[in-house]
Write a protein that holds these residues in place. Structure first.
Motif, PDB file in Angstrom:
ATOM      1  N   GLN A 146      35.878 -76.008 108.163  1.00  0.00           N
ATOM      2  CA  GLN A 146      36.237 -74.713 108.617  1.00  0.00           C
ATOM      3  C   GLN A 146      37.427 -74.105 108.095  1.00  0.00           C
ATOM      4  O   GLN A 146      38.467 -74.864 108.128  1.00  0.00           O
ATOM      5  N   ALA A 147      37.305 -73.010 107.531  1.00  0.00           N
ATOM      6  CA  ALA A 147      38.379 -72.506 106.750  1.00  0.00           C
ATOM      7  C   ALA A 147      39.507 -72.149 107.622  1.00  0.00           C
ATOM      8  O   ALA A 147      39.343 -71.703 108.598  1.00  0.00           O
ATOM      9  N   GLY A 148      40.646 -72.591 107.158  1.00  0.00           N
ATOM     10  CA  GLY A 148      41.985 -72.201 107.887  1.00  0.00           C
ATOM     11  C   GLY A 148      42.217 -73.300 108.933  1.00  0.00           C
ATOM     12  O   GLY A 148      43.313 -73.022 109.637  1.00  0.00           O
ATOM     13  N   VAL A 149      41.408 -74.281 109.403  1.00  0.00           N
ATOM     14  CA  VAL A 149      41.696 -75.241 110.425  1.00  0.00           C
ATOM     15  C   VAL A 149      41.912 -76.484 109.962  1.00  0.00           C
ATOM     16  O   VAL A 149      40.967 -77.106 109.363  1.00  0.00           O
ATOM     17  N   ALA A 150      43.298 -76.970 110.141  1.00  0.00           N
ATOM     18  CA  ALA A 150      43.724 -78.043 109.526  1.00  0.00           C
ATOM     19  C   ALA A 150      43.470 -79.360 110.753  1.00  0.00           C
ATOM     20  O   ALA A 150      44.060 -79.225 111.782  1.00  0.00           O
ATOM     21  N   LEU A 151      42.915 -80.382 110.237  1.00  0.00           N
ATOM     22  CA  LEU A 151      43.033 -81.651 110.951  1.00  0.00           C
ATOM     23  C   LEU A 151      43.820 -82.775 110.558  1.00  0.00           C
ATOM     24  O   LEU A 151      43.920 -83.001 109.325  1.00  0.00           O
ATOM     25  N   ALA A 152      44.497 -83.271 111.337  1.00  0.00           N
ATOM     26  CA  ALA A 152      45.244 -84.349 111.244  1.00  0.00           C
ATOM     27  C   ALA A 152      44.850 -85.656 112.136  1.00  0.00           C
ATOM     28  O   ALA A 152      44.547 -85.633 112.967  1.00  0.00           O
ATOM     29  N   ILE A 153      45.021 -86.905 111.426  1.00  0.00           N
ATOM     30  CA  ILE A 153      44.627 -88.032 111.863  1.00  0.00           C
ATOM     31  C   ILE A 153      45.826 -89.148 112.387  1.00  0.00           C
ATOM     32  O   ILE A 153      46.764 -89.144 111.466  1.00  0.00           O
ATOM     33  N   VAL A 154      46.138 -89.516 113.632  1.00  0.00           N
ATOM     34  CA  VAL A 154      47.231 -90.011 113.966  1.00  0.00           C
ATOM     35  C   VAL A 154      46.775 -91.173 114.862  1.00  0.00           C
ATOM     36  O   VAL A 154      45.947 -90.994 115.931  1.00  0.00           O
ATOM     37  N   GLY A 155      47.301 -92.409 114.657  1.00  0.00           N
ATOM     38  CA  GLY A 155      46.847 -93.677 115.108  1.00  0.00           C
ATOM     39  C   GLY A 155      47.396 -94.986 114.733  1.00  0.00           C
ATOM     40  O   GLY A 155      48.343 -94.777 113.832  1.00  0.00           O
ATOM     41  N   ILE A 156      47.174 -96.093 115.142  1.00  0.00           N
ATOM     42  CA  ILE A 156      47.620 -97.195 114.763  1.00  0.00           C
ATOM     43  C   ILE A 156      47.517 -97.486 113.317  1.00  0.00           C
ATOM     44  O   ILE A 156      46.463 -97.494 112.805  1.00  0.00           O
ATOM     45  N   GLY A 157      48.494 -97.713 112.709  1.00  0.00           N
ATOM     46  CA  GLY A 157      48.539 -98.204 111.304  1.00  0.00           C
ATOM     47  C   GLY A 157      48.241 -97.026 110.286  1.00  0.00           C
ATOM     48  O   GLY A 157      47.944 -97.426 109.124  1.00  0.00           O
ATOM     49  N   VAL A 158      48.231 -95.649 110.543  1.00  0.00           N
ATOM     50  CA  VAL A 158      47.890 -94.707 109.669  1.00  0.00           C
ATOM     51  C   VAL A 158      49.572 -94.122 109.305  1.00  0.00           C
ATOM     52  O   VAL A 158      50.130 -93.350 110.102  1.00  0.00           O
TER      53      VAL A 158
END
Length: 231
Positions: A146-158
Motif C-alpha cells: 500500500q503506497a504511503g502506508v508505513a507499518l512498524a513492528i513492536v514486540g518482545i526482543g525487536v
C-alpha cells in the motif's frame, strides 16, 4: 371512500416514525456462536497485549489511535511452503473512549522458506492515522504494497522498534516472535468479511456501516467496546 379519524392518525404516526426508526441501530436477527467466539477471543488478545507486562509500550501507542485490528489466532506453519491465516476484528474510534462495534476481517498470506511446525500468534494492529484506517477500509489491504502506508513492528526482543514506530501509520504487536522470525508480514493481506458481518449483525451489515456509520450493533460486542473505552 371515507376514512375515520383513527385511520388517518395511525397513518400519520407511521409516516412520522419511519425516518426515526430507520436511523436507529439495527439489532441482529439471532445470536451467533461462531462469530461471538471470535469477538470474545479478540477481547482476550487485546487484554493480553494492551495490559500485559510484556508490552509496556502498547498503551502509549493507543493514544490518539484511529482504530485497532485484533487477530487472536494467526496461524503460520508447514514445511517448505508456509501459509498464514486467521480472522480478526476491526474497531474504529470516532472520539476519546468512543469505539465502534467490531467488524470482521480475514487475514492471509503465503511465504516460501523452511518452517518447522506451526506457530500461532495473537496480533494487535494499532492504527495510528486516518490514512492507515482509510487504506484498510477502502479495499483489500496488502502489507508492504500500500503506497504511503508505513507499518512498524513492536514486540518482545525487536530492537529499535520504538524508533521505527515513530511516524508509522500502523503498529503491530505480536505475542510470538516466531511470526516475525520465520516470515514477516510483508505480502499478508486483509479482506473485510461481510458474510460474517451479516451473520452477526443482520442483513445489510458491512464494514463501513458498522465501524463508521454505527448503523448496526450487537449486545455481544459490548464487553470489547467497554474494554477499549479505557483509551
Amino acid at each position: 371512500m371515507k376514512l375515520d379519524r383513527r385511520t388517518v392518525l395511525t397513518g400519520a404516526t407511521a409516516a412520522l416514525a419511519a425516518p426515526i426508526l430507520s436511523a436507529l441501530p439495527v439489532q441482529p436477527a439471532r445470536a451467533d456462536a461462531r462469530r461471538q467466539a471470535l469477538v470474545d477471543s479478540s477481547l482476550d488478545a487485546a487484554r493480553k497485549i494492551l495490559e500485559g507486562k510484556d508490552y509496556p509500550d502498547a498503551p502509549r501507542y493507543m493514544e490518539g489511535a484511529r482504530g485497532v485490528l485484533i487477530v487472536p489466532e494467526l496461524v503460520q506453519g508447514g514445511l517448505i511452503f508456509g501459509l498464514a491465516g486467521g480472522r480478526g476484528t476491526l474497531m474504529a474510534r470516532s472520539a476519546p473512549r468512543d469505539w465502534s462495534p467490531p467488524a470482521f476481517y480475514a487475514m492471509g498470506s503465503g511465504s516460501f522458506g523452511l518452517q518447522i511446525g506451526a506457530k500461532v500468534s495473537e496480533v494487535v494492529f494499532i492504527i495510528k492515522t486516518e490514512k492507515g484506517l482509510k487504506a484498510i477500509l477502502d479495499h483489500r489491504f496488502k502489507f508492504g504494497a500500500q503506497a504511503g502506508v508505513a507499518l512498524a513492528i513492536v514486540g518482545i526482543g525487536v530492537e529499535g522498534a520504538t524508533t521505527a514506530a515513530v511516524g508509522a501509520d500502523i503498529i503491530a504487536f505480536a505475542s510470538s516472535l516466531g511470526l516475525f522470525a520465520g516470515a514477516s508480514l510483508e505480502g499478508s493481506y486483509l479482506d473485510p468479511d461481510n458474510d460474517w458481518n451479516a451473520l452477526y449483525y443482520g442483513s445489510g451489515a458491512d464494514t463501513r456501516a458498522i465501524v463508521l456509520d454505527r448503523r448496526f450493533t450487537n449486545p455481544g460486542a459490548e464487553p470489547i467496546r467497554q474494554f477499549m473505552a479505557k483509551w
